[in-house]
Write a protein that holds these residues in place. Structure first.
Motif, PDB file in Angstrom:
ATOM      1  N   SER A  83     130.728  15.508  98.984  1.00 46.45           N
ATOM      2  CA  SER A  83     129.314  16.481  98.084  1.00 46.45           C
ATOM      3  C   SER A  83     128.010  16.646  98.843  1.00 46.45           C
ATOM      4  O   SER A  83     127.371  15.648  99.991  1.00 46.45           O
ATOM      5  CB  SER A  83     129.321  15.888  97.031  1.00 46.45           C
ATOM      6  OG  SER A  83     128.550  14.757  96.682  1.00 46.45           O
ATOM      7  N   ARG A  84     127.071  17.282  99.015  1.00 49.82           N
ATOM      8  CA  ARG A  84     125.815  17.036  99.062  1.00 49.82           C
ATOM      9  C   ARG A  84     125.171  16.388  98.524  1.00 49.82           C
ATOM     10  O   ARG A  84     123.868  15.012  99.151  1.00 49.82           O
ATOM     11  CB  ARG A  84     125.136  18.290  98.279  1.00 49.82           C
ATOM     12  CG  ARG A  84     124.745  18.157  96.597  1.00 49.82           C
ATOM     13  CD  ARG A  84     124.344  20.020  96.931  1.00 49.82           C
ATOM     14  NE  ARG A  84     123.731  19.747  94.800  1.00 49.82           N
ATOM     15  CZ  ARG A  84     124.790  20.199  94.489  1.00 49.82           C
ATOM     16  NH1 ARG A  84     125.781  19.874  94.896  1.00 49.82           N
ATOM     17  NH2 ARG A  84     123.810  19.735  93.306  1.00 49.82           N
ATOM     18  N   TRP A  85     125.233  15.032  97.681  1.00 46.43           N
ATOM     19  CA  TRP A  85     124.713  14.356  96.655  1.00 46.43           C
ATOM     20  C   TRP A  85     124.764  12.906  97.901  1.00 46.43           C
ATOM     21  O   TRP A  85     124.103  11.882  98.097  1.00 46.43           O
ATOM     22  CB  TRP A  85     125.766  13.337  95.414  1.00 46.43           C
ATOM     23  CG  TRP A  85     124.678  14.620  94.500  1.00 46.43           C
ATOM     24  CD1 TRP A  85     125.626  15.801  93.721  1.00 46.43           C
ATOM     25  CD2 TRP A  85     123.482  15.391  94.052  1.00 46.43           C
ATOM     26  NE1 TRP A  85     125.107  16.477  92.725  1.00 46.43           N
ATOM     27  CE2 TRP A  85     123.546  15.933  93.066  1.00 46.43           C
ATOM     28  CE3 TRP A  85     121.880  14.333  93.987  1.00 46.43           C
ATOM     29  CZ2 TRP A  85     122.131  17.264  92.465  1.00 46.43           C
ATOM     30  CZ3 TRP A  85     120.964  15.423  93.766  1.00 46.43           C
ATOM     31  CH2 TRP A  85     120.811  16.112  93.074  1.00 46.43           C
ATOM     32  N   ARG A 106     124.459   8.624  91.069  1.00 48.25           N
ATOM     33  CA  ARG A 106     124.373   9.227  89.637  1.00 48.25           C
ATOM     34  C   ARG A 106     124.662  10.408  89.714  1.00 48.25           C
ATOM     35  O   ARG A 106     125.782  10.788  88.721  1.00 48.25           O
ATOM     36  CB  ARG A 106     123.381   7.819  89.244  1.00 48.25           C
ATOM     37  CG  ARG A 106     123.912   6.442  88.819  1.00 48.25           C
ATOM     38  CD  ARG A 106     122.640   5.848  87.836  1.00 48.25           C
ATOM     39  NE  ARG A 106     123.035   4.993  88.332  1.00 48.25           N
ATOM     40  CZ  ARG A 106     121.364   3.623  88.677  1.00 48.25           C
ATOM     41  NH1 ARG A 106     121.059   4.076  89.934  1.00 48.25           N
ATOM     42  NH2 ARG A 106     122.161   2.187  89.018  1.00 48.25           N
ATOM     43  N   ASN A 107     123.663  11.118  90.266  1.00 47.53           N
ATOM     44  CA  ASN A 107     124.119  12.447  89.659  1.00 47.53           C
ATOM     45  C   ASN A 107     125.010  12.700  90.464  1.00 47.53           C
ATOM     46  O   ASN A 107     125.382  13.614  89.762  1.00 47.53           O
ATOM     47  CB  ASN A 107     122.362  12.826  90.845  1.00 47.53           C
ATOM     48  CG  ASN A 107     120.761  13.083  90.299  1.00 47.53           C
ATOM     49  OD1 ASN A 107     120.768  12.334  89.596  1.00 47.53           O
ATOM     50  ND2 ASN A 107     120.441  12.653  91.319  1.00 47.53           N
ATOM     51  N   ALA A 108     125.936  12.359  91.731  1.00 49.63           N
ATOM     52  CA  ALA A 108     126.883  12.528  92.061  1.00 49.63           C
ATOM     53  C   ALA A 108     127.960  12.228  90.676  1.00 49.63           C
ATOM     54  O   ALA A 108     128.581  13.843  90.906  1.00 49.63           O
ATOM     55  CB  ALA A 108     127.293  11.955  93.213  1.00 49.63           C
ATOM     56  N   ASP A 110     127.597  12.353  87.947  1.00 53.55           N
ATOM     57  CA  ASP A 110     127.596  13.390  86.739  1.00 53.55           C
ATOM     58  C   ASP A 110     127.796  14.325  86.554  1.00 53.55           C
ATOM     59  O   ASP A 110     128.267  15.552  85.697  1.00 53.55           O
ATOM     60  CB  ASP A 110     125.796  12.943  86.329  1.00 53.55           C
ATOM     61  CG  ASP A 110     125.012  11.932  85.458  1.00 53.55           C
ATOM     62  OD1 ASP A 110     126.141  11.225  85.514  1.00 53.55           O
ATOM     63  OD2 ASP A 110     124.649  11.272  85.251  1.00 53.55           O
ATOM     64  N   GLU A 111     128.010  14.869  88.328  1.00 52.29           N
ATOM     65  CA  GLU A 111     127.704  15.889  88.126  1.00 52.29           C
ATOM     66  C   GLU A 111     129.396  15.876  88.631  1.00 52.29           C
ATOM     67  O   GLU A 111     130.407  17.080  87.745  1.00 52.29           O
ATOM     68  CB  GLU A 111     127.724  17.112  89.842  1.00 52.29           C
ATOM     69  CG  GLU A 111     127.622  17.924  90.428  1.00 52.29           C
ATOM     70  CD  GLU A 111     126.796  18.696  91.014  1.00 52.29           C
ATOM     71  OE1 GLU A 111     127.636  18.647  92.451  1.00 52.29           O
ATOM     72  OE2 GLU A 111     125.560  19.411  90.921  1.00 52.29           O
ATOM     73  N   ASN A 112     130.272  15.415  89.135  1.00 54.40           N
ATOM     74  CA  ASN A 112     131.872  15.782  89.030  1.00 54.40           C
ATOM     75  C   ASN A 112     131.863  14.289  89.431  1.00 54.40           C
ATOM     76  O   ASN A 112     132.308  13.069  89.974  1.00 54.40           O
ATOM     77  CB  ASN A 112     132.095  16.060  90.346  1.00 54.40           C
ATOM     78  CG  ASN A 112     133.070  16.419  91.099  1.00 54.40           C
ATOM     79  OD1 ASN A 112     133.923  16.096  90.124  1.00 54.40           O
ATOM     80  ND2 ASN A 112     133.772  16.046  91.841  1.00 54.40           N
ATOM     81  N   ASP A 115     134.489  12.516  91.644  1.00 58.60           N
ATOM     82  CA  ASP A 115     134.265  12.790  93.185  1.00 58.60           C
ATOM     83  C   ASP A 115     134.890  11.085  93.465  1.00 58.60           C
ATOM     84  O   ASP A 115     133.895  10.630  92.878  1.00 58.60           O
ATOM     85  CB  ASP A 115     133.405  12.869  93.419  1.00 58.60           C
ATOM     86  CG  ASP A 115     132.721  12.675  94.901  1.00 58.60           C
ATOM     87  OD1 ASP A 115     133.271  12.230  96.079  1.00 58.60           O
ATOM     88  OD2 ASP A 115     131.744  13.378  94.755  1.00 58.60           O
TER      89      ASP A 115
END
Length: 216
Positions: A83-85, A106-108, A110-112, A115
């Motif tokens: 992923s981009r994160w 953590r953003n990654a 949270d979004e998915n 993953d």
């Protein structure tokens, strides 16, 4: 505080990078030189006789930083784009900016939350940010990765790396041996892991520790 723990830590860092994470031989001299210069700098400016205190240090990129990212990518396939994160986080990790890397990851998750590679990368970043300590947060990240895809080798493998860096080589060996025992036939990661387990056994033997025999 004596110099012995510092020298042992430096040796362990070299062993992990050179043998367990398969740092290319072309990078051994550079990584070794970085360790030597680090020790020399500590000898000139450090105070090993005094208790440690938190300090604000600039992040330092190293061959080990690159090796950690590359070793993780090997478990997920080079043809699989993260992923981009995770991609941005890897850039931070390669530069030794593990706190920033962990924040991206953590953003990654949270979004998915599914993953698995992001969870594994988060565990690794948290360990590196804690200077090699297997923190509860890192353990949580590896556990979440295992929940996403039970049986995937990456969470267990890097949990083993974290245990090794935390001074628990026998626990690392047990995890890696179990991974190999349950490896599916033809798994691409099995042969490199067997090589790393063999090198770990050699290291344990040199240290005088018991090395259990695993039937093949």
């Amino acid at each position: 505080m004596s110099w012995l723990p510092i020298l042992i830590l430096a040796l362990a860092a070299f062993v992990i990078a050179a043998w367990l994470l398969h740092l290319p031989k072309s990078g051994w001299a550079l990584f070794g030189a970085a360790l030597v210069f680090g020790l020399a700098g500590y000898a000139l400016q450090g105070s090993p006789g005094y208790a440690g205190a938190p300090t604000e240090n600039a992040p330092v990129a190293s061959a080990n930083s690159e090796a950690i990212v590359e070793a993780r990518r090997d478990f997920f396939g080079r043809d699989r784009v993260p992923s981009r994160w995770v991609t941005v986080a890897d850039g931070f990790a390669r530069n030794g900016q593990f706190e920033d890397s962990a924040n991206m990851l953590r953003n990654a998750v949270d979004e998915n939350p599914d993953d698995i590679e992001a969870w594994v990368a988060l565990g690794n970043a948290l360990i590196e940010h804690a200077n090699g300590s297997l923190t509860p947060a890192a353990l949580y990240a590896f556990a979440e990765a295992e929940k996403v895809q039970p049986g995937h080798p990456a969470p267990a493998y890097f949990l083993g790396v974290g245990l090794l860096r935390s001074g628990k080589p026998m626990e690392t060996r047990a995890i890696w041996a179990e991974l190999l025992e349950n490896a599916p036939e033809g798994a691409e990661w099995a042969a490199p892991l067997q090589d790393r387990l063999t090198r770990l056994d050699e290291l344990l033997a040199q240290m005088g520790g018991p090395v259990p025999v695993v039937e093949q």
